[in-house]
Design an enzyme around this catalytic site. Structure first.
Site, short mmCIF file in Angstrom:
data_model
loop_
_atom_site.label_atom_id
_atom_site.label_comp_id
_atom_site.label_asym_id
_atom_site.label_seq_id
_atom_site.Cartn_x
_atom_site.Cartn_y
_atom_site.Cartn_z
N SER A 101 3.74 62.26 65.01
CA SER A 101 2.62 61.30 65.02
C SER A 101 1.50 61.75 64.08
CB SER A 101 2.09 61.11 66.44
OG SER A 101 1.81 62.34 67.05
N HIS A 129 9.73 62.27 70.86
CA HIS A 129 8.32 62.67 70.72
C HIS A 129 7.56 62.17 71.97
CE1 HIS A 129 4.69 63.91 68.84
NE2 HIS A 129 4.50 62.92 67.98
N HIS A 184 11.55 72.21 72.11
CA HIS A 184 10.48 71.92 71.14
C HIS A 184 10.91 72.37 69.76
CE1 HIS A 184 6.44 71.64 69.41
NE2 HIS A 184 6.20 70.81 70.42
N ARG A 211 0.16 73.48 77.31
CA ARG A 211 -0.30 72.17 77.78
C ARG A 211 0.45 71.80 79.07
NH1 ARG A 211 1.11 68.67 72.64
NH2 ARG A 211 3.02 69.86 72.98
N ASP A 226 5.37 67.13 77.96
CA ASP A 226 5.83 65.90 78.62
C ASP A 226 6.59 66.17 79.92
OD1 ASP A 226 4.83 64.25 76.52
OD2 ASP A 226 6.52 64.88 75.29
#
Ligand code: HAX
Length: 437
Positions: free
Chosen positions: A240, A270, A316, A325, A371
């Site tokens: 992105s 993604h 990843h 995160r 995610d």
């Protein structure tokens, strides 16, 4: 405007550093590229520059040099919350210095003054099919705002290159100010009454999103702030960020560029992985009518892998350890919702899946990414419609990519145009390399 003055003050030093580097060292080699990398999505190729964040494979993200726990400690916070103002994070990304309370609130006030969404945006959204994916609606809404672009108008009026960053900053403030309202309207249109809930004057940017999607509790306001901060940036090479940068490198404005970036966020490898993760966790819950045993989950994971699907939220392209995160959201869930059954499943997945991926022996990183957990928290606080989650990711991601786009303009980064080769050329290069010297 404080932010414009502060940005202008940073600029001469950065321009001097970059120009010195290019003048003295532009032929110094940074990297070499293999055939594997050319055919392999350019993994690991060092070909981009950003000073806004950096992802270390072992440690994860640092925003302007700060880890996530450091950020949550040092950024200014509202009186009613434990998580920082998102406006303070945007100041840090843009200027590179930790803001004072006044500077963080200055951004929050800029956003308040620019938050009104033109009515044609709502009309465009209402005219879309009822079953349209929220990411298509979000990207379209942003694109529909393009005729408001100050950059495009000023470019046509003939501004100088030195001035490019100013309308880019202006556009970025105008656009980011509206994102919580646009996202919340899409949520309402798709899943609730379809009414537009006006943002409240007394709430900050992150808290307003919580209020507009229908959960104004202090806990969810804090989670919204945390969510947008965590999703804001992940250096320049992720899809992105890179798509936004590539589009903007043609001097197209931030509306065109962010829409391009969001279109790439909408893929399941993604940003869409957050909706896919919750779909998979709810699927486990349904299959076992609650939390499964470890052995049941192990088998269920193998069945998914054997049917050729990936485990969403794991692996990843850069990270080789659990994503910080993920850890920040995991800790939030552990503190506020330890008994939530979907969180219990997400925890079990964290215990089981990495080992299964190691046994399968394909994924270079068997650890969770951002995610793997984000949807579990949203689900707990009432935002259960998981195909909306990538829109929330996009609201956060807009902060990082717009900050990068402003700096790219300020430092005169050129049109991006790497060179491609044919397979025959690569075969020739390979043949030559195999010949004895
Ligand atoms: N489940 C199953 N297989 C996986 C896997 C996973 N979670 N992660 C990697 N693999 C597989 C790859 O599909 C690849 O298989 P093939 O050789 O058959 O093509 C192999 O392991 C090597 O892949 P890799 O080098 O470890 O990973 P990549 O850099 O190619 O891809 C991905 C990174 C994130 C796309 C990958 O790990 C993946 O598909 N994960 C699941 C989807 C996901 O969570 N995406 C979100 C990532 C974070 C993000 O961008 N958020 O927005």
């Amino acid at each position: 405007m404080g932010i414009v003055t502060d940005f202008a003050a940073e600029l001469p030093n950065w321009r001097e550093r970059v120009s010195k580097l290019l003048q003295e060292s532009s032929t110094v080699k940074v990297d070499e590229v293999t055939i594997g990398q050319v055919y392999g999505g350019m993994r690991g190729v060092k070909g981009l520059v950003t000073d806004i964040s950096y992802v270390d494979p072992g440690e994860g993200i640092r925003f302007r040099g700060y880890t996530i726990p450091e950020l949550l400690e040092i950024l200014p916070k509202p009186d009613d919350g434990k998580m920082p103002f998102v406006g303070g994070l945007y100041y840090l990304l843009l200027i590179g210095k930790v803001p004072s309370d006044v500077q963080a609130l200055d951004i929050e006030n800029e956003w308040k003054n620019r938050s009104e969404v033109p009515s044609f945006v709502f009309d465009v959204l209402k005219s879309m099919p009822r079953d349209a994916h929220p990411m298509m609606l979000f990207s379209t809404a942003i694109l529909s705002l393009q005729n408001e672009s100050v950059f495009t108008r000023r470019y046509q009026e003939g501004m100088t290159r030195e001035q490019y960053w100013e309308p880019m900053l202006e556009d970025s403030l105008n656009l980011t100010a509206k994102l919580p309202s646009i996202a919340a309207f899409i949520y309402s249109l798709k899943y609730k009454s379809g009414e537009y809930v006006q943002p409240r004057e007394d709430l900050d940017w992150g808290a307003n999103f919580a209020y507009m999607v229908g959960n104004p509790s202090d806990e969810y306001k804090d989670l919204a702030r945390l969510y947008f901060i965590l999703h804001s940036d992940h250096e320049s090479g992720n899809a992105s960020a890179h798509a936004t940068h590539l589009a903007a490198s043609t001097l197209s404005d931030i509306y065109y560029a962010l829409s391009a970036g969001l279109n790439s966020l909408a893929g399941p490898l993604h940003g869409l992985a957050n909706q896919e993760t919750l779909r998979w966790l709810l699927g486990i819950y349904q299959e076992f009518k609650g939390v499964p045993t470890k052995e049941q989950l192990r088998q269920f994971t193998w069945e998914r892998l054997n049917s050729g699907q990936v485990i969403p939220g794991y692996g990843h392209a850069v990270l080789r350890k659990p994503d910080p995160r993920f850890t920040a959201q995991f800790e939030y869930a552990q503190e506020h919702m330890p008994d939530d059954e979907i969180f219990q499943i997400a925890k079990l997945v964290f215990e089981v899946v990495p080992q299964v991926l190691i046994e399968q022996g394909k994924a270079k990183n068997p650890a969770p990414n951002v995610d793997a957990i984000s949807g579990t928290l949203q689900h707990h606080y009432g935002v259960k419609e998981f195909d909306f989650y990538t829109v929330m990711f996009g609201v956060g991601r807009a902060l990082g990519v717009s900050a990068n786009a402003i700096w790219s303009r300020a430092l005169g980064q050129p049109l991006e145009r790497p060179k491609s080769l044919t397979t025959a050329m690569l075969e020739e290069i390979a043949k030559k390399a195999q010949q004895p010297a």
